[in-house]
Design a protein around this motif. Structure first.
Motif, PDB file in Angstrom:
ATOM      1  N   LEU A 215     -23.932   8.076  22.821  1.00  0.00           N
ATOM      2  CA  LEU A 215     -24.507   9.125  23.537  1.00  0.00           C
ATOM      3  C   LEU A 215     -25.579   8.982  24.242  1.00  0.00           C
ATOM      4  O   LEU A 215     -25.723   9.485  25.401  1.00  0.00           O
ATOM      5  N   LEU A 216     -26.537   8.528  23.643  1.00  0.00           N
ATOM      6  CA  LEU A 216     -27.897   8.440  24.076  1.00  0.00           C
ATOM      7  C   LEU A 216     -27.942   7.510  25.214  1.00  0.00           C
ATOM      8  O   LEU A 216     -28.707   7.476  26.242  1.00  0.00           O
ATOM      9  N   VAL A 217     -27.454   6.415  25.140  1.00  0.00           N
ATOM     10  CA  VAL A 217     -27.341   5.153  26.097  1.00  0.00           C
ATOM     11  C   VAL A 217     -26.605   5.637  27.200  1.00  0.00           C
ATOM     12  O   VAL A 217     -27.139   5.348  28.383  1.00  0.00           O
ATOM     13  N   SER A 218     -25.571   6.193  27.085  1.00  0.00           N
ATOM     14  CA  SER A 218     -24.950   6.698  28.511  1.00  0.00           C
ATOM     15  C   SER A 218     -25.752   7.829  29.148  1.00  0.00           C
ATOM     16  O   SER A 218     -25.685   7.920  30.451  1.00  0.00           O
ATOM     17  N   ALA A 219     -26.429   8.608  28.338  1.00  0.00           N
ATOM     18  CA  ALA A 219     -27.264   9.805  28.799  1.00  0.00           C
ATOM     19  C   ALA A 219     -28.509   9.235  29.941  1.00  0.00           C
ATOM     20  O   ALA A 219     -28.764   9.435  31.079  1.00  0.00           O
ATOM     21  N   TRP A 220     -29.082   8.051  28.975  1.00  0.00           N
ATOM     22  CA  TRP A 220     -30.124   7.250  29.741  1.00  0.00           C
ATOM     23  C   TRP A 220     -29.604   6.555  31.119  1.00  0.00           C
ATOM     24  O   TRP A 220     -30.296   6.600  32.176  1.00  0.00           O
ATOM     25  N   GLN A 221     -28.010   5.935  30.778  1.00  0.00           N
ATOM     26  CA  GLN A 221     -27.895   5.167  31.854  1.00  0.00           C
ATOM     27  C   GLN A 221     -27.519   6.042  33.534  1.00  0.00           C
ATOM     28  O   GLN A 221     -27.441   5.637  34.526  1.00  0.00           O
ATOM     29  N   GLY A 223     -29.237   8.975  34.041  1.00  0.00           N
ATOM     30  CA  GLY A 223     -30.219   9.697  34.399  1.00  0.00           C
ATOM     31  C   GLY A 223     -30.350  10.778  33.900  1.00  0.00           C
ATOM     32  O   GLY A 223     -31.100  11.869  34.554  1.00  0.00           O
ATOM     33  N   PHE A 224     -29.628  11.356  32.701  1.00  0.00           N
ATOM     34  CA  PHE A 224     -29.587  12.873  32.307  1.00  0.00           C
ATOM     35  C   PHE A 224     -30.771  12.921  31.416  1.00  0.00           C
ATOM     36  O   PHE A 224     -30.500  12.935  30.126  1.00  0.00           O
ATOM     37  N   SER A 225     -31.869  12.925  31.800  1.00  0.00           N
ATOM     38  CA  SER A 225     -33.039  12.968  30.968  1.00  0.00           C
ATOM     39  C   SER A 225     -33.349  14.095  30.035  1.00  0.00           C
ATOM     40  O   SER A 225     -33.519  14.056  29.023  1.00  0.00           O
ATOM     41  N   GLU A 226     -32.905  15.174  30.608  1.00  0.00           N
ATOM     42  CA  GLU A 226     -32.784  16.780  29.796  1.00  0.00           C
ATOM     43  C   GLU A 226     -31.839  16.345  28.552  1.00  0.00           C
ATOM     44  O   GLU A 226     -32.187  16.848  27.396  1.00  0.00           O
ATOM     45  N   GLU A 227     -30.716  15.955  28.739  1.00  0.00           N
ATOM     46  CA  GLU A 227     -29.696  15.648  27.811  1.00  0.00           C
ATOM     47  C   GLU A 227     -30.128  14.766  26.796  1.00  0.00           C
ATOM     48  O   GLU A 227     -30.025  14.647  25.541  1.00  0.00           O
ATOM     49  N   LEU A 228     -30.868  13.602  27.162  1.00  0.00           N
ATOM     50  CA  LEU A 228     -31.279  12.549  26.443  1.00  0.00           C
ATOM     51  C   LEU A 228     -32.243  12.880  25.601  1.00  0.00           C
ATOM     52  O   LEU A 228     -32.167  12.875  24.397  1.00  0.00           O
TER      53      LEU A 228
END
Length: 463
Positions: A215-221, A223-228
């Motif tokens: 979940l964190l990797v996909s948020a990073w990929q 560009g969802f910085s807030e969700e990350l």
């Protein structure tokens, strides 16, 4: 002549009703449990129980699973598709349903438990993944999610099994493998929510750490910085950093054997309550169930009855032999984490429809007794014989998909481009229970998929 025909008919049913479905197909089960997949497939093709029209759904399922284990993925998918279409096109045979109330439900076409209609699509998706057909695998996941929604509408309980966390997790894994990071994030987020809200309280299955990482990797990929940052804080992983990999292996472990369906029974006492109402009661449970009889003559027949036996289906767990596993690569150990507890889902599915099972079984018993007492009026000897046959043929439906694993676990393992040597380690309560070496050839950016089935289980007293 009619009496003789009935006696012969009921006697034939009696012999077939003495054993559970597991026992009457024991040769097939024995070969499968011993890992003799070729012999098990041969037994399946020749097993008279699976050759019957009323068990064709199980025939499709077992063929699909065994062929998948043999690596014949396209042939496997043909059988799993037949199983899926069986569920889509199922029509009740009302003649057989009526007849079952005077014998037992084993004579009806087996329509399958809820989870047994979900897992063929999981296996189809796995087969497509091993064929590197990601788009086709996603189609199966989407069909699976639709099927789950259809099945969950059948029950009104707030604690019903209505969302499958593992399937959303699998969808995320497939999206990630195909490079669709946006949809991967959505699928992982949905899976996390279901694990937290449904799986933890219903089945005691917590969110796998690997899902949190994905979940964190996909948020990073994406560009969802807030969700990350939100999920980093939620997980307590504020120091988490994404480490790029050349390739990856997603390893699925099918551990043990799923539960076997058996039966349990107890005696009921009939008490008359009002003009046309009888109450079936058992003090040991305690259970009471009202049954209305409109015809006064039929009611009078039932009023002579004191007690009788009623059978209901139940699951018997086959406890796992291996309690954990891991994969070792370059002296680094990656744990295999539980993602789907099929054993608990099976128990939950049966529990959700037990009210229906109670009503059907008690109605069956009432009709049998009404028939018996009507026969006694004409011929006491024949009525007594019919009563004995009715009692002995009383049986719950003990059919189920018996080659399913007890649980599904998985791990994501980083690979390097080229040859990768790995060791799969199985553990029991006493320590290491087995080691298996695998070699993988990976291309840069590739996601490999592997399934390992361990069929060992602990002894069960019933069998």
């Amino acid at each position: 002549m009619l009496k003789k025909t009935l006696i012969i008919g009921f006697t034939m049913v009696l012999f077939s009703a003495c054993a559970s479905f597991y026992e009457v197909s024991y040769d097939f089960n024995r070969e499968f449990e011993q890992g003799n997949i070729d012999h098990a497939l041969e037994q399946l093709q020749n097993d008279k129980q699976y050759a019957k029209t009323n068990t064709k759904f199980l025939y499709f399922l077992n063929n699909g699973l065994l062929l998948s284990m043999k690596g014949q993925y396209e042939e496997s998918n043909k059988f799993f598709e037949k199983a899926y279409l069986f569920g889509e096109d199922f029509k009740v045979n009302y003649a057989a349903e009526v007849a079952s109330y005077f014998t037992n439900p084993m004579i009806t076409v087996y329509r399958g438990e809820d989870h047994e209609h979900l897992l063929p699509l999981y296996y189809k998706a796995l087969n497509f993944l091993k064929l590197s057909q990601y788009a086709e695998a996603l189609v199966e996941c989407k069909r699976l999610n639709i099927r789950l929604q259809q099945l969950s509408d059948k029950y009104k309980s707030p604690n019903r099994f209505q969302r499958d966390a593992f399937i959303h997790n699998l969808m995320g894994i497939i999206y990630q493998a195909s490079g669709d990071w946006n949809n991967a994030f959505i699928a992982y987020r949905n899976a996390y929510e279901i694990y937290e809200e449904d799986y933890a309280p219903l089945f005691g299955v917590n969110t796998p750490d690997q899902l949190k990482k994905d979940l964190l990797v996909s948020a990073w990929q994406t560009g969802f910085s807030e969700e990350l940052n939100f999920y980093k804080g939620k997980f307590g992983w504020n120091d988490f950093e994404v480490v790029p990999t050349e390739a990856e292996l997603v390893f699925f472990w099918h551990n043990g054997l799923g539960p076997v369906k058996d039966e349990w029974s107890f005696n009921f006492v009939i008490n008359r309550s009002g003009d046309n109402l009888f109450v079936f009661s058992n003090e040991n449970m305690p259970v009471t169930f009202p049954f209305s009889v409109d015809d006064r003559d039929e009611k009078n027949d039932l009023s002579d009855l004191e007690a009788f036996r009623v059978a209901f289906p139940k699951y018997v767990e086959r406890p796992v032999y291996f309690i954990s596993a891991s994969i070792e690569v370059n002296e680094v150990e990656y744990p295999i984490e539980l993602a789907e507890d099929i054993n608990k889902i099976a128990f939950k599915s049966l529990q959700e429809r037990m009210t229906l099972e109670f009503s059907k079984s008690l109605l069956r018993a009432a009709l049998k007794k009404a028939t018996e007492h009507a026969a006694r009026k004409e011929d006491k000897g024949f009525g007594a014989l019919l009563g004995a046959v009715n009692a002995m043929t009383e049986k719950a439906d003990t059919r189920n998909w018996q080659t399913l694993p007890h649980s599904i676990s998985y791990a994501r393992v980083p690979m390097k481009e080229g040859t990768n040597e790995t060791t799969f380690v199985l553990r029991t309560h006493d320590g290491v229970g087995g080691r298996h070496s695998f070699s993988y050839e990976a291309k840069k950016g590739q996601t490999l998929f592997h399934t390992f089935s361990s069929l060992e289980s602990m002894p069960v007293a019933r069998y």
